[in-house]
Design a protein around this motif. Structure first.
Motif, PDB file in Angstrom:
ATOM      1  N   TRP A   1      62.323  38.320  12.222  1.00 21.49           N
ATOM      2  CA  TRP A   1      60.911  38.165  11.871  1.00 21.49           C
ATOM      3  C   TRP A   1      60.177  37.548  13.058  1.00 21.49           C
ATOM      4  CZ3 TRP A   1      58.085  40.305   8.365  1.00 21.49           C
ATOM      5  CH2 TRP A   1      56.857  39.753   7.961  1.00 21.49           C
ATOM      6  N   VAL A   2      58.937  37.938  13.213  1.00 17.55           N
ATOM      7  CA  VAL A   2      58.089  37.343  14.251  1.00 17.55           C
ATOM      8  C   VAL A   2      56.856  36.795  13.565  1.00 17.55           C
ATOM      9  CG1 VAL A   2      56.726  37.784  16.322  1.00 17.55           C
ATOM     10  CG2 VAL A   2      58.903  38.977  15.995  1.00 17.55           C
ATOM     11  N   THR A   3      56.525  35.557  13.837  1.00 17.72           N
ATOM     12  CA  THR A   3      55.328  34.964  13.250  1.00 17.72           C
ATOM     13  C   THR A   3      54.531  34.273  14.350  1.00 17.72           C
ATOM     14  OG1 THR A   3      54.505  33.592  11.439  1.00 17.72           O
ATOM     15  CG2 THR A   3      56.383  32.756  12.655  1.00 17.72           C
ATOM     16  N   ALA A   4      53.288  33.915  14.047  1.00 16.53           N
ATOM     17  CA  ALA A   4      52.446  33.318  15.082  1.00 16.53           C
ATOM     18  C   ALA A   4      51.632  32.173  14.509  1.00 16.53           C
ATOM     19  CB  ALA A   4      51.504  34.367  15.653  1.00 16.53           C
ATOM     20  N   GLU A   5      51.320  31.213  15.350  1.00 14.26           N
ATOM     21  CA  GLU A   5      50.359  30.169  14.998  1.00 14.26           C
ATOM     22  C   GLU A   5      49.298  30.097  16.087  1.00 14.26           C
ATOM     23  OE1 GLU A   5      52.001  26.476  13.689  1.00 14.26           O
ATOM     24  OE2 GLU A   5      53.259  27.460  12.177  1.00 14.26           O
ATOM     25  N   TYR A   6      48.088  29.790  15.654  1.00 10.20           N
ATOM     26  CA  TYR A   6      46.929  29.768  16.548  1.00 10.20           C
ATOM     27  C   TYR A   6      46.255  28.421  16.395  1.00 10.20           C
ATOM     28  CZ  TYR A   6      42.072  30.821  17.963  1.00 10.20           C
ATOM     29  OH  TYR A   6      40.822  30.813  18.549  1.00 10.20           O
ATOM     30  N   ASN A   7      45.773  27.887  17.476  1.00 12.31           N
ATOM     31  CA  ASN A   7      45.154  26.564  17.430  1.00 12.31           C
ATOM     32  C   ASN A   7      44.234  26.395  18.617  1.00 12.31           C
ATOM     33  OD1 ASN A   7      44.894  23.841  16.501  1.00 12.31           O
ATOM     34  ND2 ASN A   7      46.185  23.222  18.225  1.00 12.31           N
ATOM     35  N   MET A   8      43.092  25.766  18.411  1.00 11.89           N
ATOM     36  CA  MET A   8      42.225  25.439  19.544  1.00 11.89           C
ATOM     37  C   MET A   8      42.397  23.962  19.858  1.00 11.89           C
ATOM     38  SD  MET A   8      38.817  27.595  18.557  1.00 11.89           S
ATOM     39  CE  MET A   8      37.987  27.230  20.105  1.00 11.89           C
ATOM     40  N   LEU A   9      42.723  23.612  21.103  1.00 12.81           N
ATOM     41  CA  LEU A   9      42.823  22.206  21.467  1.00 12.81           C
ATOM     42  C   LEU A   9      41.414  21.599  21.411  1.00 12.81           C
ATOM     43  CD1 LEU A   9      45.463  21.734  24.271  1.00 12.81           C
ATOM     44  CD2 LEU A   9      45.719  22.066  21.831  1.00 12.81           C
ATOM     45  N   PRO A  10      41.357  20.295  21.088  1.00 14.06           N
ATOM     46  CA  PRO A  10      40.042  19.659  20.939  1.00 14.06           C
ATOM     47  C   PRO A  10      39.160  19.804  22.178  1.00 14.06           C
ATOM     48  CG  PRO A  10      41.749  18.225  20.083  1.00 14.06           C
ATOM     49  CD  PRO A  10      42.457  19.369  20.744  1.00 14.06           C
ATOM     50  N   GLY A  11      39.745  19.699  23.365  1.00 16.48           N
ATOM     51  CA  GLY A  11      38.951  19.775  24.590  1.00 16.48           C
ATOM     52  C   GLY A  11      38.597  21.190  25.012  1.00 16.48           C
ATOM     53  N   SER A  12      39.001  22.190  24.220  1.00 15.07           N
ATOM     54  CA  SER A  12      38.734  23.583  24.609  1.00 15.07           C
ATOM     55  C   SER A  12      37.274  23.956  24.414  1.00 15.07           C
ATOM     56  CB  SER A  12      39.614  24.539  23.801  1.00 15.07           C
ATOM     57  OG  SER A  12      39.252  24.506  22.435  1.00 15.07           O
ATOM     58  N   THR A  13      36.555  23.141  23.645  1.00 18.42           N
ATOM     59  CA  THR A  13      35.137  23.399  23.434  1.00 18.42           C
ATOM     60  C   THR A  13      34.335  22.144  23.735  1.00 18.42           C
ATOM     61  OG1 THR A  13      35.194  22.668  21.149  1.00 18.42           O
ATOM     62  CG2 THR A  13      35.624  24.997  21.517  1.00 18.42           C
ATOM     63  N   SER A  14      33.067  22.341  23.978  1.00 16.65           N
ATOM     64  CA  SER A  14      32.167  21.214  24.152  1.00 16.65           C
ATOM     65  C   SER A  14      30.942  21.505  23.299  1.00 16.65           C
ATOM     66  CB  SER A  14      31.780  21.063  25.627  1.00 16.65           C
ATOM     67  OG  SER A  14      30.898  19.990  25.779  1.00 16.65           O
ATOM     68  N   PRO A  15      30.631  20.681  22.285  1.00 15.98           N
ATOM     69  CA  PRO A  15      31.315  19.435  21.938  1.00 15.98           C
ATOM     70  C   PRO A  15      32.735  19.666  21.444  1.00 15.98           C
ATOM     71  CG  PRO A  15      29.740  20.021  20.226  1.00 15.98           C
ATOM     72  CD  PRO A  15      29.508  20.966  21.383  1.00 15.98           C
ATOM     73  N   ARG A  16      33.510  18.562  21.478  1.00 12.98           N
ATOM     74  CA  ARG A  16      34.908  18.553  21.069  1.00 12.98           C
ATOM     75  C   ARG A  16      35.110  19.120  19.671  1.00 12.98           C
ATOM     76  NH1 ARG A  16      38.147  14.934  18.111  1.00 12.98           N
ATOM     77  NH2 ARG A  16      40.284  14.874  18.856  1.00 12.98           N
ATOM     78  N   LYS A  17      36.172  19.909  19.530  1.00  9.93           N
ATOM     79  CA  LYS A  17      36.526  20.465  18.220  1.00  9.93           C
ATOM     80  C   LYS A  17      37.562  19.551  17.553  1.00  9.93           C
ATOM     81  CE  LYS A  17      38.382  24.617  16.056  1.00  9.93           C
ATOM     82  NZ  LYS A  17      39.329  23.895  15.195  1.00  9.93           N
ATOM     83  N   PRO A  18      37.241  18.965  16.391  1.00  5.48           N
ATOM     84  CA  PRO A  18      38.230  18.110  15.721  1.00  5.48           C
ATOM     85  C   PRO A  18      39.497  18.908  15.383  1.00  5.48           C
ATOM     86  CG  PRO A  18      36.059  17.860  14.706  1.00  5.48           C
ATOM     87  CD  PRO A  18      35.969  19.023  15.653  1.00  5.48           C
ATOM     88  N   ARG A  19      40.631  18.225  15.369  1.00  4.21           N
ATOM     89  CA  ARG A  19      41.904  18.879  15.053  1.00  4.21           C
ATOM     90  C   ARG A  19      41.981  19.259  13.575  1.00  4.21           C
ATOM     91  NH1 ARG A  19      45.658  17.642  19.243  1.00  4.21           N
ATOM     92  NH2 ARG A  19      44.662  16.126  20.609  1.00  4.21           N
ATOM     93  N   ASP A  20      42.728  20.310  13.291  1.00  8.44           N
ATOM     94  CA  ASP A  20      43.088  20.693  11.914  1.00  8.44           C
ATOM     95  C   ASP A  20      44.246  19.835  11.452  1.00  8.44           C
ATOM     96  OD1 ASP A  20      41.298  22.738  11.596  1.00  8.44           O
ATOM     97  OD2 ASP A  20      42.692  24.324  12.136  1.00  8.44           O
ATOM     98  N   ARG A  21      44.013  18.561  11.114  1.00 11.67           N
ATOM     99  CA  ARG A  21      45.170  17.732  10.781  1.00 11.67           C
ATOM    100  C   ARG A  21      45.405  17.608   9.296  1.00 11.67           C
ATOM    101  NH1 ARG A  21      45.968  13.156  15.479  1.00 11.67           N
ATOM    102  NH2 ARG A  21      47.638  14.331  16.464  1.00 11.67           N
ATOM    103  N   LYS A  22      44.418  17.907   8.513  1.00 13.04           N
ATOM    104  CA  LYS A  22      44.614  17.829   7.076  1.00 13.04           C
ATOM    105  C   LYS A  22      44.862  19.218   6.507  1.00 13.04           C
ATOM    106  CE  LYS A  22      44.046  13.484   7.034  1.00 13.04           C
ATOM    107  NZ  LYS A  22      42.681  12.974   7.040  1.00 13.04           N
ATOM    108  N   LYS A  23      44.075  20.182   6.961  1.00 14.78           N
ATOM    109  CA  LYS A  23      44.249  21.523   6.441  1.00 14.78           C
ATOM    110  C   LYS A  23      43.906  22.501   7.557  1.00 14.78           C
ATOM    111  CE  LYS A  23      39.725  22.679   5.072  1.00 14.78           C
ATOM    112  NZ  LYS A  23      39.159  23.795   4.352  1.00 14.78           N
ATOM    113  N   VAL A  24      44.368  23.702   7.402  1.00 14.45           N
ATOM    114  CA  VAL A  24      44.099  24.740   8.377  1.00 14.45           C
ATOM    115  C   VAL A  24      42.864  25.495   7.900  1.00 14.45           C
ATOM    116  CG1 VAL A  24      45.076  26.778   9.467  1.00 14.45           C
ATOM    117  CG2 VAL A  24      46.537  24.874   8.845  1.00 14.45           C
ATOM    118  N   ASP A  25      41.852  25.612   8.755  1.00 15.55           N
ATOM    119  CA  ASP A  25      40.632  26.242   8.254  1.00 15.55           C
ATOM    120  C   ASP A  25      40.801  27.758   8.144  1.00 15.55           C
ATOM    121  OD1 ASP A  25      39.967  27.484  10.700  1.00 15.55           O
ATOM    122  OD2 ASP A  25      38.743  25.808  11.324  1.00 15.55           O
ATOM    123  N   GLY A  26      39.862  28.361   7.454  1.00 16.64           N
ATOM    124  CA  GLY A  26      39.974  29.776   7.122  1.00 16.64           C
ATOM    125  C   GLY A  26      40.043  30.668   8.356  1.00 16.64           C
TER     126      GLY A  26
END
Lengths: 239, 239, 239, 239, 239, 239
Positions: free
Chosen positions: E60-85
């Protein structure tokens, strides 16, 4: 003697109807209505009993309760992060009530989950859920090849529920939402078809009640449940 | 007539004690024990009422209930991710029971939170919590400068609670854990010091009960609560 | 030389007391107090070791830490959704400290969980927890039939902890809450009864400290822990 | 005298490099490496201070720490439901360390968030994070129009961190992963460029350490931090 | 005909680069950039397939995607409680796209997880992730001893992705952030190296599009993906 | 040419029905069925727009999607802790589709939430949800006193959706569950009543598709949506 909003007398039930086989893929599926309160009760059967029951040859019945967002106005937000306290209390009550009339040994090592989803809420959703859940459970058990009312049958009695309350000093049966909101005392009673008690919950939120009022509430509920039991039997005989 | 495990008669309470001012920084802090059940009830006062009450000049009383891990053997894991259904039911019951004897207007725009943390569990933890919480609430209100029993006082009555059950066909008062585990019917009753009902919850988990048994349970509980009310008054008079 | 709020000298501990067998159903149950800080330490034993340890014939000791809501004024809300960072740090510290004096092989394949619930907080709750947890752990091990100090005994040393800090430029031992709030540097030291270090944590929140201050803090803590070790032994000998 | 895996002497740092302005949209973005440990430190500035600081004319610096899944082998699952205890401890440490060299008044009412995302982990990720975070914080402050090292500048000192440990009885500086796994004692030290301590954390997981070992660890760390401070200055001068 | 912000023609890709073996401990680690969008794709291999696949001899092959907080300005808060849609949609898309070119039988009973962490975001992060993930997956499979392009090789084709959109009435290829924000229609297309479609997602948020526009978007994307496929091959040949 | 399971031709829709005003307290309440797929769509109106829209005089339409546990066999557990990825994708799609035909200015500062609860699932639940949600939205807007089709009316077009797929090499319209499970390619198309596209999502899970197949799917879906649009108009004209 003043009548109620909808013209009922103090000890009169709202019209109750059962629509068996309502749209769903579950083996038991009943749309129950009590006046303007409408609940979809579906009963699903699986071979997985909870871990603490496995290997004992006995089954389990559990329930979940939920109000659809459009069942109230204004809209009720979904319980998507956590289940609120009221929901938890109600679904535990439904589960206990059903288990009280089930012989776990005869049920065999299977799990029945009864889902009560409120489509339209006008007071008495938990009692309508119990009354409808019994019919859905009956239908789900009919779908099990090794069970039948003529042979091995896990239901040892029927179960139904109704509310009663003290509103403006009067004992009223089967409160609708407007009556429930104004009630000094709210009581929910669950009984078997043979007249035994399963649950009595009387609450004076922001008030108290006398022993005399308690007895009046119990009498009203007992009479109401006898009528609900007859309606259930008529619906099941019509199959 | 057979006596009970601990030698009590059927209608006898376990020894009850209140230790006011027990180690805590909250203004009300009561260690209550009923036999081997021990609960720490602390009552804290703040100026923040819930948002939906703000600006109405009225106060609110709420409660939280929790069993410490070491209160049972084997150890009970903490509710650190979610609050389980039983805990939610109990803390809602404690809150309702206290509010039934509080005049929200006289309380003024303040919030009292009563925490009931069970240190040692041997049955009846919810009823001991209510009985102790009343004393802790009393002490917390005494700490408010503008309130006093001789002047403005928000408590319009006292409140206490007790369990009763049908065990082996007999009605017993104030069940300990071993009796509770064996009970066919379990009832919790909350009443005021003046003899009014606040809550009646009778449950036949895996069983049912007759109208006659229901009446026996109510009589036993009523007598037990009268004795608990006297103990509360003695403790408060001793301050 | 100025004395402290409560009259102590700079290198003086607060009065410390251990109440073994305090109300709880856990086999180890110790109410420890250091001045106005009061912690209930209960130690429970089970046969379930963590999955990654199973089948190795070795045991594990872990700890949980919690402040009861009434332990502070204003009331501290419960950690019911998530465990906050401070709590996590403290319970990991308590667990590490206890494991440093436990021979996992001699413990055998069992798990001891030590719960430290703070009833009253006046600074130094984590160090009082460690000092009390050792006594509770001792008692819990005594309850295991195959273990005894005369035979197989998993404790290879004792453990105790204390805080020290720089307040107004002075090195003080065993800070209470008011001193802790004013401290430029806060240090927690965990040591064995035989004088070895287990943990040294010195923090200058919003400030820094010199090498000389660091040495002064270490000396004060070392002397304090010697006294705490004696108190533990006296309490255990009194059994 | 035996050398280490990678040929270093006992008191030798791993090669350290700072790549300022590494791919990111944040105003401070530094790729820091210490041997095979690689961390991306980005510093973002916003006008929103935490609610409890608003209106005081002071600023705040906070930090978040995270290991990317591919930074370890086997893959480390993401913290998507909850933040684990180790992560929480580390990000609190980074935040405290940075704040110790920031004048909150001069910073003005702004919030700097420094994110330390570990791309490759080979021991010492928390200390590399602190050392790199300082450089990223410096660059982010340079991007604020009203701040400059020649005018108003919130940084009153620099900050760097390093680990030391006792491995096989020897005091070693700047442990890599294999050394860290074998260490009897692990210490992390955070100091300012001017030689003051901010944090000392020495832990004997599953072991203890003597006073003499403690002194040896402190001396090694102190010397290491002096070298890291020079590297930071060289990188910042190269801008 | 007007050129675009960065001087590109309507059907021109942004410069694309692959940096294989970028800092990480995962066996596949590729830093991919498309203009100012930079994504770190790491591919990890484990023996644990999901429970529903175990024992079938397939992988099986699976993937996860994530934007680091510093990848945008203003800073993007981390998905630490839930993964957004949005995150969930994207990582499901990446996983499906990769699985479309993998022969699960030849992969054998192993699990590959591809993590796409966005370091710098300037539009097209999901398509750059897919394009880079293929290269990382290739490298991770190369690290498996029993697999090789000359022998058993699970990749039956290559996969790449690109966006196209209608902006100001014109069909544009490979939108950057400013173009994406202004687009009336946004389309993402995933195709194989051999010219087959894997996924077509065209969305008119707050707008609609004609059949003619749909055809223009498909043609532009198809041409873009041919060029990306060549770049992937060049990078892999350079190993 | 082989017919389908239920005797339909390749380009034939399942029977579709709308039951407006179905049991619910929400102003828009439509029970929509497409063959054996049954969805309850309720639309509720409130004055609270999302915070980021407040004060702009514009409104917002959002949607939630949910499958009731009894809608499938075996029972589908509720999303009570988190919303799964599929649910999130679908409810975002429904919301976007509805907003594409709403003039936010004419809607005024109000929020419409459309809930799509699947009572019975047999494939195509997301497209039936969109098709029914439009009718529920229409009815909810009719209930707003300041809006009417003859006066100010926020709906600028109608919207409907259908699936198409490649099954066994043939392009089929409106897949039921058994066809959907066997499909090589699955496409969902959302279009307006006037023939414009809102969304095109074509996915080859575990497979790919040619340009020719893509064109065939688009043609089939376009024809199906024309028929659904007529059914919607007939239902609305029947009011």
């Amino acid at each position: 003697m003043p009548t109620r909003n909808d013209g009922r007398t103090a000890d009169e039930l709202r019209p109750v109807m059962f629509q068996r086989g309502f749209a769903a893929n579950a083996p038991g599926s009943v749309l129950v209505s009590a006046g303007n309160t409408v609940v979809l009760c579906t009963a699903s059967v699986s071979d997985d009993v909870p871990p603490w029951m496995a290997g004992k040859g006995k089954g389990w019945v559990t329930a979940e309760y939920n109000m659809l967002p459009g069942s109230t106005s204004p809209r009720k937000p979904r319980d998507r992060k956590k289940v609120d306290g009221r929901t938890t209390e109600i679904q535990r009550l439904i589960g206990r009530s059903l288990r009280a009339v089930v012989d776990q040994q005869r049920l065999g090592e299977r799990m029945v989950t009864v889902d009560c989803d409120v489509l339209k809420a006008d007071g008495g959703t938990r009692t309508a859920s119990i009354t409808g859940a019994y019919v859905a459970l009956y239908d789900a058990l009919l779908s099990c090849e090794d069970l039948s009312p003529e042979g091995t049958w896990p239901l040892v009695d029927s179960v139904a529920a109704v509310s009663a309350g003290v509103v403006g000093g009067r004992v009223l049966l089967d409160l609708d939402y407007s009556e429930d909101s104004a009630a000094e005392v709210d009581m929910n009673v669950v009984m078997t078809g043979s007249g035994k008690f399963i649950e009595v919950q009387g609450t004076g939120e922001g008030g108290t009640f006398t022993g005399e009022e308690l007895q009046g509430l119990l009498r009203a509920a007992e009479a109401g449940i006898q009528q609900l039991t007859e309606k259930q039997q008529q619906s099941l005989n019509g199959a």
